[in-house]
Design a protein around this motif. Structure first.
Motif, PDB file in Angstrom:
ATOM      1  N   ARG B 239     -45.244 -26.456  28.253  1.00 41.75           N
ATOM      2  CA  ARG B 239     -44.487 -26.307  27.001  1.00 41.75           C
ATOM      3  C   ARG B 239     -44.606 -24.889  26.456  1.00 41.75           C
ATOM      4  NH1 ARG B 239     -46.802 -27.880  21.272  1.00 41.75           N
ATOM      5  NH2 ARG B 239     -48.027 -26.123  22.003  1.00 41.75           N
ATOM      6  N   ASP B 240     -45.839 -24.366  26.438  1.00 43.04           N
ATOM      7  CA  ASP B 240     -46.048 -23.021  25.888  1.00 43.04           C
ATOM      8  C   ASP B 240     -45.258 -21.980  26.680  1.00 43.04           C
ATOM      9  OD1 ASP B 240     -47.714 -24.237  24.142  1.00 43.04           O
ATOM     10  OD2 ASP B 240     -49.589 -23.382  24.913  1.00 43.04           O
ATOM     11  N   MET B 241     -45.355 -22.062  27.982  1.00 44.22           N
ATOM     12  CA  MET B 241     -44.656 -21.084  28.823  1.00 44.22           C
ATOM     13  C   MET B 241     -43.147 -21.234  28.686  1.00 44.22           C
ATOM     14  SD  MET B 241     -46.810 -19.094  30.189  1.00 44.22           S
ATOM     15  CE  MET B 241     -45.893 -18.300  31.507  1.00 44.22           C
ATOM     16  N   ALA B 242     -42.697 -22.466  28.582  1.00 41.08           N
ATOM     17  CA  ALA B 242     -41.244 -22.692  28.460  1.00 41.08           C
ATOM     18  C   ALA B 242     -40.720 -22.095  27.162  1.00 41.08           C
ATOM     19  CB  ALA B 242     -40.946 -24.193  28.525  1.00 41.08           C
ATOM     20  N   VAL B 243     -41.474 -22.298  26.082  1.00 39.19           N
ATOM     21  CA  VAL B 243     -41.023 -21.752  24.795  1.00 39.19           C
ATOM     22  C   VAL B 243     -40.995 -20.222  24.842  1.00 39.19           C
ATOM     23  CG1 VAL B 243     -41.632 -21.472  22.364  1.00 39.19           C
ATOM     24  CG2 VAL B 243     -41.750 -23.739  23.419  1.00 39.19           C
ATOM     25  N   LEU B 244     -42.096 -19.631  25.307  1.00 44.15           N
ATOM     26  CA  LEU B 244     -42.178 -18.163  25.314  1.00 44.15           C
ATOM     27  C   LEU B 244     -41.129 -17.550  26.246  1.00 44.15           C
ATOM     28  CD1 LEU B 244     -46.074 -17.694  25.292  1.00 44.15           C
ATOM     29  CD2 LEU B 244     -44.477 -17.337  23.401  1.00 44.15           C
ATOM     30  N   LEU B 245     -41.026 -18.097  27.446  1.00 39.95           N
ATOM     31  CA  LEU B 245     -40.050 -17.539  28.386  1.00 39.95           C
ATOM     32  C   LEU B 245     -38.619 -17.839  27.938  1.00 39.95           C
ATOM     33  CD1 LEU B 245     -41.847 -18.171  31.806  1.00 39.95           C
ATOM     34  CD2 LEU B 245     -41.660 -16.041  30.510  1.00 39.95           C
ATOM     35  N   GLY B 246     -38.462 -18.985  27.290  1.00 39.32           N
ATOM     36  CA  GLY B 246     -37.129 -19.310  26.755  1.00 39.32           C
ATOM     37  C   GLY B 246     -36.693 -18.304  25.698  1.00 39.32           C
ATOM     38  N   VAL B 247     -37.627 -17.974  24.805  1.00 34.36           N
ATOM     39  CA  VAL B 247     -37.311 -16.970  23.772  1.00 34.36           C
ATOM     40  C   VAL B 247     -37.035 -15.611  24.427  1.00 34.36           C
ATOM     41  CG1 VAL B 247     -38.261 -15.661  21.824  1.00 34.36           C
ATOM     42  CG2 VAL B 247     -38.576 -18.145  21.943  1.00 34.36           C
ATOM     43  N   ALA B 248     -37.845 -15.280  25.433  1.00 36.69           N
ATOM     44  CA  ALA B 248     -37.644 -13.998  26.119  1.00 36.69           C
ATOM     45  C   ALA B 248     -36.264 -13.938  26.770  1.00 36.69           C
ATOM     46  CB  ALA B 248     -38.743 -13.795  27.160  1.00 36.69           C
ATOM     47  N   VAL B 249     -35.925 -14.976  27.498  1.00 36.85           N
ATOM     48  CA  VAL B 249     -34.631 -14.995  28.198  1.00 36.85           C
ATOM     49  C   VAL B 249     -33.483 -14.972  27.190  1.00 36.85           C
ATOM     50  CG1 VAL B 249     -33.124 -16.436  29.634  1.00 36.85           C
ATOM     51  CG2 VAL B 249     -35.506 -16.093  30.290  1.00 36.85           C
ATOM     52  N   ALA B 250     -33.636 -15.742  26.121  1.00 37.84           N
ATOM     53  CA  ALA B 250     -32.573 -15.754  25.099  1.00 37.84           C
ATOM     54  C   ALA B 250     -32.435 -14.380  24.457  1.00 37.84           C
ATOM     55  CB  ALA B 250     -32.898 -16.805  24.031  1.00 37.84           C
ATOM     56  N   GLY B 251     -33.578 -13.736  24.177  1.00 41.15           N
ATOM     57  CA  GLY B 251     -33.529 -12.403  23.565  1.00 41.15           C
ATOM     58  C   GLY B 251     -32.888 -11.389  24.487  1.00 41.15           C
ATOM     59  N   PHE B 252     -33.349 -11.334  25.731  1.00 43.85           N
ATOM     60  CA  PHE B 252     -32.789 -10.364  26.680  1.00 43.85           C
ATOM     61  C   PHE B 252     -31.324 -10.674  26.975  1.00 43.85           C
ATOM     62  CE2 PHE B 252     -37.389  -9.991  28.177  1.00 43.85           C
ATOM     63  CZ  PHE B 252     -37.595  -8.802  27.498  1.00 43.85           C
ATOM     64  N   GLY B 253     -31.025 -11.948  27.140  1.00 42.63           N
ATOM     65  CA  GLY B 253     -29.628 -12.324  27.410  1.00 42.63           C
ATOM     66  C   GLY B 253     -28.721 -11.970  26.248  1.00 42.63           C
ATOM     67  N   GLY B 254     -29.173 -12.292  25.042  1.00 37.79           N
ATOM     68  CA  GLY B 254     -28.387 -11.942  23.859  1.00 37.79           C
ATOM     69  C   GLY B 254     -28.206 -10.449  23.741  1.00 37.79           C
ATOM     70  N   ALA B 255     -29.257  -9.709  24.091  1.00 31.86           N
ATOM     71  CA  ALA B 255     -29.178  -8.246  24.021  1.00 31.86           C
ATOM     72  C   ALA B 255     -28.153  -7.709  25.007  1.00 31.86           C
ATOM     73  CB  ALA B 255     -30.551  -7.643  24.295  1.00 31.86           C
ATOM     74  N   LEU B 256     -28.134  -8.260  26.210  1.00 30.16           N
ATOM     75  CA  LEU B 256     -27.168  -7.802  27.208  1.00 30.16           C
ATOM     76  C   LEU B 256     -25.740  -8.027  26.718  1.00 30.16           C
ATOM     77  CD1 LEU B 256     -28.831  -9.102  30.513  1.00 30.16           C
ATOM     78  CD2 LEU B 256     -28.645  -6.734  29.782  1.00 30.16           C
ATOM     79  N   VAL B 257     -25.507  -9.201  26.161  1.00 26.57           N
ATOM     80  CA  VAL B 257     -24.153  -9.518  25.670  1.00 26.57           C
ATOM     81  C   VAL B 257     -23.796  -8.615  24.485  1.00 26.57           C
ATOM     82  CG1 VAL B 257     -22.740 -11.301  24.576  1.00 26.57           C
ATOM     83  CG2 VAL B 257     -24.248 -11.892  26.488  1.00 26.57           C
ATOM     84  N   ALA B 258     -24.739  -8.487  23.545  1.00 23.73           N
ATOM     85  CA  ALA B 258     -24.449  -7.686  22.347  1.00 23.73           C
ATOM     86  C   ALA B 258     -24.220  -6.223  22.701  1.00 23.73           C
ATOM     87  CB  ALA B 258     -25.620  -7.807  21.360  1.00 23.73           C
ATOM     88  N   PHE B 259     -25.044  -5.701  23.605  1.00 24.68           N
ATOM     89  CA  PHE B 259     -24.904  -4.287  23.980  1.00 24.68           C
ATOM     90  C   PHE B 259     -23.600  -4.045  24.727  1.00 24.68           C
ATOM     91  CE2 PHE B 259     -26.456  -0.648  26.798  1.00 24.68           C
ATOM     92  CZ  PHE B 259     -26.206   0.298  25.830  1.00 24.68           C
ATOM     93  N   GLN B 260     -23.209  -5.014  25.531  1.00 25.44           N
ATOM     94  CA  GLN B 260     -21.956  -4.884  26.285  1.00 25.44           C
ATOM     95  C   GLN B 260     -20.749  -4.821  25.356  1.00 25.44           C
ATOM     96  OE1 GLN B 260     -22.134  -4.567  29.590  1.00 25.44           O
ATOM     97  NE2 GLN B 260     -19.944  -4.473  29.982  1.00 25.44           N
ATOM     98  N   ARG B 261     -20.842  -5.476  24.220  1.00 22.10           N
ATOM     99  CA  ARG B 261     -19.672  -5.619  23.348  1.00 22.10           C
ATOM    100  C   ARG B 261     -19.675  -4.646  22.172  1.00 22.10           C
ATOM    101  NH1 ARG B 261     -17.025 -10.426  23.950  1.00 22.10           N
ATOM    102  NH2 ARG B 261     -16.275 -10.318  21.819  1.00 22.10           N
ATOM    103  N   ARG B 262     -20.785  -4.037  21.870  1.00 21.50           N
ATOM    104  CA  ARG B 262     -20.880  -3.262  20.632  1.00 21.50           C
ATOM    105  C   ARG B 262     -20.218  -1.887  20.754  1.00 21.50           C
ATOM    106  NH1 ARG B 262     -26.486  -0.740  18.897  1.00 21.50           N
ATOM    107  NH2 ARG B 262     -25.009   0.397  17.624  1.00 21.50           N
ATOM    108  N   ASP B 263     -19.905  -1.308  19.598  1.00 23.06           N
ATOM    109  CA  ASP B 263     -19.468   0.078  19.541  1.00 23.06           C
ATOM    110  C   ASP B 263     -20.682   0.987  19.573  1.00 23.06           C
ATOM    111  OD1 ASP B 263     -16.835  -0.625  19.337  1.00 23.06           O
ATOM    112  OD2 ASP B 263     -16.724  -0.396  17.160  1.00 23.06           O
ATOM    113  N   ILE B 264     -20.537   2.085  20.278  1.00 22.56           N
ATOM    114  CA  ILE B 264     -21.602   3.094  20.252  1.00 22.56           C
ATOM    115  C   ILE B 264     -21.082   4.247  19.413  1.00 22.56           C
ATOM    116  CG2 ILE B 264     -22.975   4.706  21.623  1.00 22.56           C
ATOM    117  CD1 ILE B 264     -22.810   2.624  23.872  1.00 22.56           C
ATOM    118  N   ALA B 265     -21.410   4.184  18.148  1.00 24.23           N
ATOM    119  CA  ALA B 265     -20.902   5.172  17.199  1.00 24.23           C
ATOM    120  C   ALA B 265     -22.085   5.727  16.427  1.00 24.23           C
ATOM    121  CB  ALA B 265     -19.899   4.530  16.254  1.00 24.23           C
ATOM    122  N   ALA B 266     -22.747   6.700  17.061  1.00 29.74           N
ATOM    123  CA  ALA B 266     -23.934   7.282  16.403  1.00 29.74           C
ATOM    124  C   ALA B 266     -23.517   8.027  15.143  1.00 29.74           C
ATOM    125  CB  ALA B 266     -24.631   8.219  17.360  1.00 29.74           C
TER     126      ALA B 266
END
Lengths: 320, 266
Positions: B239-266
């Motif tokens: 359970r512990d590993m599933a929760v931690l790795l689940g959060v990690a995968v969700a975070g990295f996956g969400g980051a990939l999607v968000a970065f792919q779609r965002r504007d880069i306007a420094a």
């Protein structure tokens, strides 16, 4: 194209076409929308008004409403392929401080798939006067001009089909600026298309065949440099031997300023009429200045200086 | 992609070397403290004297069932280990996107023919490697400490499992930080928010342990799922590993999607 950042409407309607193999100047003051346009072309920013992210102009390679196409490809969806064939110089030159100049160029070259130096790297380094000793130093210690030259090399070293350059001449000294113009002319001769933004108008005049002027996120004029000059007032400086008595009246020209025996005229009408009228005076010198884009710029951005001259005869305007 | 991965590792080589060496050294010393405290009996006695809140912070309310291994496992909850691993994860996440945009370095790095998701995936891969290197330094330091002191009864494989649990925790924090980074253009902001979230979760887990009305708060804390003593006593909890790795995968996956779609306007 249109683009808003929150409440700020950065682009209100940019619609222009750049033909292959031409050097195109994109002019505008700071905040007019030049950089936003360029970042849309480079796929950094997505233009507004595209719900599917695909656009609908795939058939003829031309952009449809709300989309940008580069090299016939969709600027957002096909950005990787566009970048493969493009060299880009950003307006802000910022390179990771841990890099030496050499390490940075090697890194960019590797990211472009080169295992060794790209084809034009050595020549560009030599002509832009970036010595090996400078490349061995950390970029952190580079002057603005040095960093700009390094960025120019990374943009051009792989001999791209298209160069997109945001303010390429800024921070360059006059000699290196001339070298850059030579490089761009040679690139054009090889069939490379150049799209460059600037607010240094003489640079654009020197190198560009066509230009577009952008103001408040809208293209206000696009065409050849000569097209833009047409119908605009040119400046004539007249030096008289003695100050004229009373009003100085010349048909087809407007007195912009008067300083003793020196008068600056805005000429928009037939220059023959002006010359005939000037024959009545005793001149010591006359300079008919080439119309510069600075004056066009003022016309479009600063006011309507040329329009006033168009209407009527020259009359002294003490306030001019 | 390999170039981004390699460059990312290179850029952290000095700090990684220093912190790894420190972790190695501290791990050696911590093993040596076992005998200094009088072995398991001495430590059990010392624990009994500690306030419940301190025992809760160490998650050592139940004592060290596996003796030396349990003692060393408990040390892996020392703030130095948590800060080192989480700190690297947060710093690297911030540097992956937000700081590159903030400093405008992204404009040249992303002008090359490399899909944004590949760029970010390379950064994430380098983060994983860096955290693994840190944890290997901890494990090697522990092994060296055991060898030097001659301490018996230490199960290095069990301690490796504890460090796998710590790896999952660091990756979960890194995933959250990477998601924040992919949405932001301010590296400092990402670090402060991610560090604040991590600190809040640590405190929430602590609070849940010592104050029963706040027990449920513990479940939303990632630190709840990092239990070194539990691992030494009954192995890695799925359970512990599933929760931690689940959060990690969700975070990295969400980051990939968000970065792919965002504007880069420094």
């Amino acid at each position: 194209m249109r683009k808003a950042f929150g409440d700020v409407q950065a682009l209100r309607g940019v619609d222009l076409t750049v033909e292959g193999g031409e050097v195109f100047g994109f002019l505008g003051p700071n905040g007019a929308g030049k950089t936003t346009t360029i970042r849309i072309l480079m796929g950094f920013i997505r233009a507004d008004g595209r719900s599917d992210g695909r656009g609908n102009g795939r058939g003829n390679g031309r952009a449809q409403h709300g989309e940008a196409r580069v090299l016939g490809l969709d600027a957002w969806r096909d950005t990787v392929e566009i970048k493969r064939r493009t060299g880009f110089l950003p307006d802000l030159i910022s390179i990771g401080t841990g890099f030496t100049g050499r390490a940075f160029l090697d890194y960019i070259a590797r990211l472009r798939g080169f295992s060794g130096p790209p084809p034009l790297q050595r020549e560009l380094l030599d002509r832009l006067e970036l010595a090996d000793s400078a490349l061995a130093r950390r970029v952190k210690g580079y002057s603005t001009g040095m960093a700009k030259k390094l960025a120019l090399v990374q943009a051009m070293q792989h001999d791209p089909e298209l160069l997109i350059m945001d303010e390429p001449t800024e921070a360059l000294d006059p000699l290196i600026r001339q070298v850059l113009f030579e490089l761009l002319r040679e690139a054009r001769a090889r069939g490379v298309t150049v799209f460059m933004s600037s607010h240094i108008l003489s640079d654009v005049e020197e190198i560009c065949e066509r230009v577009a002027l952008i103001r408040d996120g809208r293209i206000v004029k696009a065409g050849s440099v000569e097209d833009l000059r047409e119908g605009r007032a040119r400046t004539m400086v007249v030096e008289l031997r003695t100050p004229p008595d009373g009003d100085f009246v010349v048909p087809g020209a407007q007195v912009l300023s008067r300083d003793g025996t020196t008068l600056r005229l805005a000429v928009k009408g037939d220059v023959n009429d002006v010359v005939r009228a000037l024959a009545r005076y005793d001149l010591t010198d006359l300079v008919y200045e080439r119309l510069s884009l600075d004056e066009l710029f003022l016309d479009f951005y600063g006011g309507n200086r040329g329009d006033g001259a168009a209407a009527g005869d020259a009359r002294e305007d003490p306030g001019a | 992609m390999r170039s981004v991965f390699r460059q990312s590792l290179l850029s952290y080589r000095i700090s990684l070397s220093v912190v790894s060496a420190s972790l190695f050294g501290i791990s050696v010393v911590l093993v040596a403290t076992f005998d200094a405290f009088g072995g398991v009996e001495g430590m059990e006695g010392l624990l009994a004297l500690l306030p419940e809140s301190i025992r809760a912070m160490l998650k050592a309310q139940g004592g060290f069932a596996t003796e030396a291994t349990g003692y060393i496992g408990m040390q892996y909850r020392h703030p130095f280990y948590l800060l080192s691993t989480s700190g690297f994860a947060i710093a690297m996440a911030s540097g992956a996107v937000a700081r590159e945009i903030e400093r405008s370095t992204a404009l040249m790095l992303l002008a090359v023919p490399l899909a944004r998701w590949r760029y970010l995936a390379a950064k994430v891969a380098s983060m994983v490697v860096v955290i693994v290197v840190l944890l290997v330094a901890v494990w090697a330091g522990t092994g060296a400490g055991v060898a030097v002191t001659g301490l018996g009864g230490v199960d290095m494989l069990t301690l490796a499992r504890v460090l796998v649990n710590l790896l999952a925790l660091a990756l979960a924090i890194g995933g959250i930080a990477t998601l924040l980074s992919s949405l932001s253009s301010d590296g400092g902001h990402v670090i402060s928010v991610a560090a604040g979230v991590a600190a809040a979760m640590f405190f929430g887990d602590f609070l849940a342990t010592i104050w029963s009305p706040a027990e449920l708060v513990g479940y939303v804390s990632l630190f709840h799922y990092y239990d070194p003593l539990g691992v030494t006593q009954s192995g890695l909890a799925v359970r512990d590993m599933a929760v931690l790795l689940g959060v990690a995968v969700a975070g990295f996956g969400g980051a990939l999607v968000a970065f792919q779609r965002r504007d880069i306007a420094a």
